[in-house]
Design an enzyme around this catalytic site. Sequence first.
Site, PDB file in Angstrom:
ATOM      1  N   LEU A  96       0.815  -1.217   0.000  1.00  0.00           N
ATOM      2  CA  LEU A  96       0.000   0.000   0.000  1.00  0.00           C
ATOM      3  C   LEU A  96       0.847   1.264   0.000  1.00  0.00           C
ATOM      4  CD1 LEU A  96      -2.717  -1.129   2.582  1.00  0.00           C
ATOM      5  CD2 LEU A  96      -2.711  -1.412   0.081  1.00  0.00           C
ATOM      6  N   GLY A 133      -1.570   6.420  -2.566  1.00  0.00           N
ATOM      7  CA  GLY A 133      -2.725   6.333  -3.458  1.00  0.00           C
ATOM      8  C   GLY A 133      -3.810   5.449  -2.856  1.00  0.00           C
ATOM      9  N   HIS A 134      -3.403   4.301  -2.321  1.00  0.00           N
ATOM     10  CA  HIS A 134      -4.379   3.407  -1.679  1.00  0.00           C
ATOM     11  C   HIS A 134      -5.000   4.086  -0.451  1.00  0.00           C
ATOM     12  CE1 HIS A 134      -1.584   0.310  -3.526  1.00  0.00           C
ATOM     13  NE2 HIS A 134      -2.738  -0.011  -4.054  1.00  0.00           N
ATOM     14  N   SER A 184       3.055   0.135  -7.122  1.00  0.00           N
ATOM     15  CA  SER A 184       3.908  -0.885  -6.501  1.00  0.00           C
ATOM     16  C   SER A 184       5.085  -1.227  -7.400  1.00  0.00           C
ATOM     17  CB  SER A 184       3.094  -2.150  -6.253  1.00  0.00           C
ATOM     18  OG  SER A 184       1.999  -1.831  -5.445  1.00  0.00           O
ATOM     19  N   ARG A 185       4.886  -1.085  -8.703  1.00  0.00           N
ATOM     20  CA  ARG A 185       5.961  -1.468  -9.629  1.00  0.00           C
ATOM     21  C   ARG A 185       7.106  -0.454  -9.655  1.00  0.00           C
ATOM     22  NH1 ARG A 185       1.452  -3.774 -11.995  1.00  0.00           N
ATOM     23  NH2 ARG A 185       1.605  -6.034 -12.111  1.00  0.00           N
TER      24      ARG A 185
END
Length: 284
Positions: free
Chosen positions: A34, A37-38, A188-189
């Site tokens: 997370l 943004g989340h 996440s990437r």
Amino acid sequence: MIKTVVTPAEVQQLVREWRRQGIKVALVPTMGNLHAGHLALVKHAQTLGERVIVSIFVNPTQFNRPDDLVNYPRTLDKDMEKLISVGCDAVFTPEASAMYPSGGLATRVTVPGISDILEGEKRPGHFTGVATIVCKLFNLVQPDVALFGQKDFQQLMVIRQMVADLNMPIEIIELPTVRETDGLAMSSRNNYLNAEQRAIAPRLQQTLQATLQRLYAGDYTSYQDLQQWTMDELDSKGFKAEYIEIRRASDLLAPNPEDKDLVLLASAWLGKARLIDNIPFKLP
Ligand code: PAF
């Protein structure tokens, strides 16, 4: 106290109890790792629902490359700390065997058309994996509202169409992409970038902005040429551009001259990271 539920039966029991009390439920589906943004989705969800549940599940069926699935960051302890810090009510962390009890031959949800272009063309099967897992999560949680980020612009359209086609009584809310201070879209990437690549990465968004400046200034001969210019710019900065497309925002098809609501969509590799970004825009 945040409630952690792991099995489908547990999550069903939890939300059944909430609904019995007439409580409005908001769901934020995630694959974990997370970031801000989340958390923006969770915080907004708290303004819409009386209880917010976040699902964390690295969904194997939406990965079209085995190495991406294996390397996808799994950071459950840190994720829990972040969810506790924002006062999230519950987290659902199912096992793959529970979400896919029939294994590889399980029922799938496919949203035709929109799933086959752009991201769907580059990542065959990806959107069927997304639609299938989101449908399962919706069935289990039966939320009143579910929230997603605009960074995955096409994913949102797939989910909206699934909800409409399957008559699901769920409101879909989208929130703008959250960016690092240098403009890089949170993802996440981004973890796959080394320091040198991380310094280059914000140029993706900068180059898209430059593309729109040219477009608004009328400094182009065709969308095709402008897209090619953007690809070349990105390649010269160290990216390997995969696609740059100006599309109609309503259905992601090629725009007609009279279309005003458009979106500039990008996918580019930087080292081992495949970055996507987009800018929705309006023509005068
Ligand atoms: O956007 C994501 O993180 C995933 O695609 C989603 C919607 C949680 C489905 O696995």
